[in-house]
Design an enzyme around this catalytic site. Sequence first.
Site, PDB file in Angstrom:
ATOM      1  N   SER A  28     -17.832 -24.526 -19.643  1.00  0.00           N
ATOM      2  CA  SER A  28     -17.229 -25.753 -19.111  1.00  0.00           C
ATOM      3  C   SER A  28     -16.918 -26.790 -20.182  1.00  0.00           C
ATOM      4  CB  SER A  28     -18.147 -26.382 -18.058  1.00  0.00           C
ATOM      5  OG  SER A  28     -19.418 -26.676 -18.608  1.00  0.00           O
TER       6      SER A  28
ATOM      7  N   ASP B  69     -21.341 -36.774 -16.570  1.00  0.00           N
ATOM      8  CA  ASP B  69     -22.225 -36.349 -15.491  1.00  0.00           C
ATOM      9  C   ASP B  69     -23.523 -35.818 -16.085  1.00  0.00           C
ATOM     10  OD1 ASP B  69     -21.599 -33.797 -16.437  1.00  0.00           O
ATOM     11  OD2 ASP B  69     -20.075 -33.439 -14.920  1.00  0.00           O
TER      12      ASP B  69
ATOM     13  N   HIS C 103     -21.943 -33.099 -19.105  1.00  0.00           N
ATOM     14  CA  HIS C 103     -20.693 -33.090 -19.846  1.00  0.00           C
ATOM     15  C   HIS C 103     -20.336 -34.454 -20.414  1.00  0.00           C
ATOM     16  CE1 HIS C 103     -20.508 -29.958 -16.694  1.00  0.00           C
ATOM     17  NE2 HIS C 103     -20.024 -29.223 -17.678  1.00  0.00           N
TER      18      HIS C 103
END
Length: 360
Positions: free
Chosen positions: A52, A335, A338
């Site tokens: 991610s 978050d 990230h």
Amino acid sequence: MKLSKPLFFSFIFLLTIGNPAGVHASDAGYNDSKKNGINGFRPTKLFVFGDSYSDTGNYRKLESVSWKQPYGFTFPGKPSGRFSDGRVITDYIAEFLGVKSPTPFRWMNHAQHRLQYGMNFAFGGTGVFDTFIPAGLNMTTQIGFLQKLIDDSVYTNSDLQSSMALLTVCGNDYLDYLLRGRGTIEDLVPYTKKVVNQVATNMKRLHSMGVKKVSVTSMEPIGCLPGETANSSFRQCNDNLNSVVMLHNSKLQKMVARLNSQTPDSPYFILDLFSPFITIFKQKKLPQEGSTRFETPLKPCCVGVSKGYDCANVDQKGVKMYKICSDPNVAFFWDRSHPTQAGWSAVYESLKATLHEHLF
């Protein structure tokens, strides 16, 4: 060491589970090499593999929180499949190369005009081996997707010779090891060797396919991710977890040096995420013009308003179960796992020298 529940949810989110329009970092095609007049190899394509931290939209819209509000809050102003409020490291490296951010593999049929810039095969939640979420999309599989495109003549040998590969390996393999109960943190010493050896296999495979330059990220200090520091009100990192990261990074450095000693032209290099993350956490300025300190670097901008709720959660009536900070530009984390666009921008500034050294 027992893995805390915050870390469990942090990683499932971090590295969990595209935009048909192919959001990119810079239409202007900014290129530092042209700016400084440096001659050398200039990749015209970027191929991306990993998790991610580099995924720009490879999940379908109903599969991932990265397609839900408030992701994409800063850029492009709506969710774009990125695990951030805006751009991620992929976008900045493409900007450095002077190309548009490569289209996600999932959406290639909707963006044929963007294939000339390369392709992004990264899926949030993956590792070099299979992980909890999702299964079957490990890095070997991702590289296999590129091989299939070569076999189908979507990309040629000439395309690969003018390309760079970016691999992000940011902790999912270790999380999966711990959460499956295969061992404790102390048992990770032999496992780090296995992970790094697989990274080496992946890097060599890409180079043998024709990719001119192959880069891999070092691991960020996962013990400092908000999902792990929440219990200390975002003030204290988990040193035990960070010791695993340092072991991984040490083995990675030795592995890349060994590969380069065996290969002409030193095609392999590391993009260090660990150092800029730590520098920011220690409230020091990064080497960039006009850089400022992040106000509370370990605290995320987007947080759940109730225990167990994360950014993007809503209740059954659609009421938001999260809050966003007043200015994402002064928050390093978006978050539980990230960085914000501002965070990635700061990290990218510290990577420019490495990119110049190995590309130009």
